[in-house]
Design an enzyme around this catalytic site. Structure first.
Site, PDB file in Angstrom:
ATOM      1  N   HIS A  35       0.865  -1.182   0.000  1.00 32.39           N
ATOM      2  CA  HIS A  35       0.000   0.000   0.000  1.00 32.39           C
ATOM      3  C   HIS A  35       0.898   1.228   0.000  1.00 32.39           C
ATOM      4  O   HIS A  35       1.801   1.330   0.825  1.00 32.39           O
ATOM      5  CB  HIS A  35      -0.903  -0.009   1.233  1.00 32.39           C
ATOM      6  N   ARG A  93      -6.376  10.284  -0.357  1.00 31.52           N
ATOM      7  CA  ARG A  93      -6.113  10.751  -1.726  1.00 31.52           C
ATOM      8  C   ARG A  93      -7.411  10.896  -2.515  1.00 31.52           C
ATOM      9  O   ARG A  93      -7.537  11.782  -3.350  1.00 31.52           O
ATOM     10  CB  ARG A  93      -5.143   9.788  -2.426  1.00 31.52           C
TER      11      ARG A  93
END
Lengths: 546, 227
Positions: A320, A340
């Protein structure tokens, strides 16, 4: 300001470039640029950290060294000493693993009238499902469709995914959401009841459904509560499976559990066995820290492999992109991709963007590793690499208060260490997050061993070589339900008598002796060891080694 | 790694550990290989809820062991398990009224508002606030206030009236999610379309495409803009 002074200076640089960056959109990479970046920087391409399997159905294929070691391990159980003929439990369906997939399977099998036992290593619900923050995908909006979802999934997986599995995933998705809602999961909604949905890395439609940033926790606690409501489901906590039982014909027939409280074996005879043990981040491939649960040690892969089940895509792991790099106490823990999705950019030490924030995870992770290797990263006082994730940008883009409202878990996590997410950027670096592969399954969760089914992260093929955000929660529900339904049905059809034993283990041991000699380790490992000993990891997150 | 060692006490026993560790990491550093009192290690599961005290101070403090840094002279203990009451009920048989919650958890009426629960919550949830909302019949509000609960049960262990509030809150959330929250029409509609086979042919076509065709389609995708 809560950063030590060398970092404080760099934070100012991020603050200075924010206004300018607001107007810039970093271009997405083309297919070839992505492949070049991945081959150069993604950990899956570091040849020296892989080894070839010599024993078992996947002999000749490569996998991370740490995984090969446990797959080619010996069982803690001795062949003949168990005195077969007596079982502590007999059941229709045995579910091994009490996370999201396991609970979904158990509930569905119970609905179909089967007697169910869930055997789980720690407490029911202690699983990666509980930790998934970002969301769950489903193509349920008018501008979306299962076909569009399909294309996103298979493109995200670099066109390697098994088509039938992707079809199952995207077709069952809306129903999975409704099923969860009927069980009481609270999704984020607009006042008219329509779902509030957002983008994730690699999505072409806003189809990420969320429960604040507690999506997995909300799903897991609801499923756990439902399991507890059902008299037809017996839950055995602190009782991981350490070996499967098979018939002389090589069909699955139950398992041996180890009761961790009493250090005693339990024998279970079962008509069907469903493995839902999740991933293996706690094996710390290539020394990476991990975002995974304490119990994520790949047990199900070990059990299935020894019993003869073929694995798939075991040479690819998901790192990740945004694991915590600072503060030191929580290094490796997850910073959800939702950050994000909400608009935060990734920024290097010079205050510049270097990647489109919502590329797929493997691409973003590789870009971060590139920045750090090429000297544009930030080093923390503990020597950990990182880049900035500009969280205050969310407040600028979406209005003051957005961070606190949309990311309460993260705000709380960082506030405990004195960092205010809405005012200061945070430092991130890729963390070992997901096992892309696992036991090979078909669309009904069958494996190459009869009466053995697998669902969730322990399976392989759905996501190909890279999973998109929001498709693992979906995976555990869709395939957990399929496995539960199919497991109950197979149990109904298995009407003849059968005799569980350990013939497969005798054969396995002979192979081990022939190919590996002595000195193989004992597996499954069940739990990592973070006590202070030479070679162990202090802090359990890759904080450093003794 | 920072090797500034400090003194702590684990179940009364003296240990020296680096001050950079969390409570959980300190237990492991001291030699405990844990099966209980440890879970996700990320602040989401509630397995490592911990009660501690600092020498010289009688106040009990509450924290998640995986999210809290050690401090000098801590007296630490593990809570391996707490036997909280959880009656059996079937959500499908409930309508979604506060009375139903009170019928299942009648002890909620014994609350006398001491607020110990709120003070003991490692998530800083207004526990008394959601219990009060529930007692007023406001299930939606109780669900909202309690949403970030990780079900560690510390509030229950400290409650002088023995309210099992984290389970009652979960019931409120499940009732809200399944009975009271407005339903989305687009979800039901999409499920009906899928059942009628509307997307079957298109998916079949995609499944049979070769890599090159898929790559072209993928590259040409139209991406929905942000809001």
């Amino acid at each position: 300001m809560s950063y030590p002074s060398p970092l404080e200076e760099l934070v100012r640089r991020v603050n200075q470039t924010r206004e300018q960056r607001l107007k810039q959109s970093f271009p997405r990479l083309g297919a070839e640029e992505k492949q070049t970046l991945l081959k150069k920087f993604h950990p899956d391409y570091r040849a020296d950290s892989f080894a070839e399997l010599e024993v078992g159905p996947n002999a000749g294929e490569r996998a991370p060294k740490e995984l090969v070691r446990v797959l080619e391990g010996d069982s803690p159980v001795s062949d003949g000493s168990l005195g077969f003929g007596e079982f502590e439990y007999e059941t229709d369906v045995l579910v091994i693993g009490g996370g999201g997939a396991g609970c979904a399977a158990a509930i569905t099998a119970d609905d179909a009238g089967a007697r169910v036992i869930i055997a789980t290593k720690l407490r029911l619900g202690d699983a990666n499902t509980m930790m998934a923050q970002g969301g769950i995908q489903a193509a349920d909006k008018e501008n979306d469709s299962p076909a569009i979802h399909y294309l996103d999934v298979i493109g995200g997986g670099h066109f390697t995914n098994i088509p039938e599995l992707v079809e199952a995933l995207v077709t069952d998705a809306p129903e999975a959401i409704q099923w969860l809602e009927n069980l009481g999961v609270i999704f984020d909604k607009n006042p008219d009841g329509s779902m509030k949905t957002i983008h994730g890395g690699g999505t072409s439609r806003r189809r990420m459904h969320t429960c604040r940033d507690y999506t997995g926790a909300e799903i897991m606690r609801t499923l756990r509560d439902e399991v507890k409501s059902r008299q037809g489901i017996t839950v055995l906590e602190f009782s991981p499976a350490v070996e499967l039982l098979t018939t002389p014909e090589g069909e699955a027939a139950g398992a041996i559990l180890l009761n961790l409280n009493l250090n005693r074996y339990l024998r279970i005879k079962a008509k069907t066995v469903i493995i839902t043990t999740g991933g293996s981040g706690r094996l710390h491939y290539q020394g990476f820290p991990t975002s995974n649960h304490y119990g994520a040690t790949g047990d199900g892969l070990v059990l299935a492999y020894r019993a003869g089940a073929r694995l798939a895509f075991i040479d690819t792991m998901q790192y990740h992109p945004t694991g915590v790099a600072f503060p030191q106490q929580i290094v490796g823990q997850l910073v959800t991709e939702k950050v994000r999705s909400l608009g935060a950019q990734l920024v290097n030490r010079n205050g510049e963007q270097f990647v489109f924030p919502l590329e797929t995870r493997d691409v973003v992770a590789s870009a971060i590793i590139r920045e750090c290797q090429e000297g544009r990263g930030v080093k923390t006082p503990a020597g950990v690499d990182g880049v900035w994730l500009d969280t205050p940008m969310i407040e600028v883009l979406k209005g003051p208060g957005t961070v606190k409202r949309e990311l309460p878990a993260m705000v709380r996590q960082f506030a405990r260490f004195g960092i205010e997410l809405d005012k200061e950027p945070i430092l991130v670096y890729p963390t070992l997050h997901y096992q892309n592969g696992g036991v090979a399954i078909d669309a009904m969760c069958h494996t190459s061993v009869r009466y053995l089914l697998v669902a969730g992260e322990a399976s392989g093929g759905v996501h190909g070589r890279n999973r998109l955000m929001g498709n693992s929660l979906l995976d555990v529900i869709v395939f957990g339900r399929r496995a539960g339904r199919e497991g109950a049905q197979l149990a109904k059809e298995r009407t003849g008598s059968f005799f569980p034993g350990l013939e497969h283990l005798s054969r396995w041991r002979q192979l081990l002796r022939e190919r590996k000699g002595t000195g193989v380790s004992v597996s499954p490992v069940l739990l990592p060891d973070y006590t202070r000993k030479p070679g162990n990891r202090i802090g359990g997150q890759g904080v450093g080694e003794v | 790694m920072n090797e500034n060692l400090i003194d702590i006490y684990i179940m009364g026993e003296h240990h020296q550990v680096p001050d950079s560790l969390t409570i959980l990491q300190a237990l492991e550093y001291a030699g405990y290989r844990l099966t209980r009192g440890v879970g996700c290690r990320g602040g989401f599961c509630g397995a490592c809820a911990t009660v501690y005290r600092v020498n010289g101070d009688y106040h009990l403090k509450f924290a998640l062991a995986c999210q809290t840094r050690v401090e000098p002279n801590m007296q630490l203990a593990m809570i391996p398990f707490f036997p909280a009451h959880r009656p059996r009920y079937r959500l499908s048989e409930l309508k979604g009224t506060a009375q139903e919650v009170l019928d299942i958890y009648p002890e909620l009426l014994r609350c006398y508002g001491c607020n110990t629960c709120t003070k003991s919550c490692p998530q800083d949830i207004d526990v008394l606030g959601y219990v009060s909302a529930l007692l007023r019949g406001e299930i939606a509000l109780a669900a909202d206030i309690s949403f970030d609960c990780i079900m560690c049960g510390l509030c229950v262990s400290r409650c002088p009236a023995e309210l099992v509030k984290h389970h009652a809150a979960l019931l409120c959330r499940r009732l809200y999610g399944s009975r009271l929250a407005p339903r989305s029409t687009h979800l039901a509609q999409r499920i009906a379309e899928i059942r009628s086979g509307k997307f079957k042919a298109e998916l079949e076509q995609l499944k049979n495409m070769d890599r090159k065709q898929l790559q072209e389609l993928y590259a040409a995708r139209e991406v929905e803009p942000e809001e």
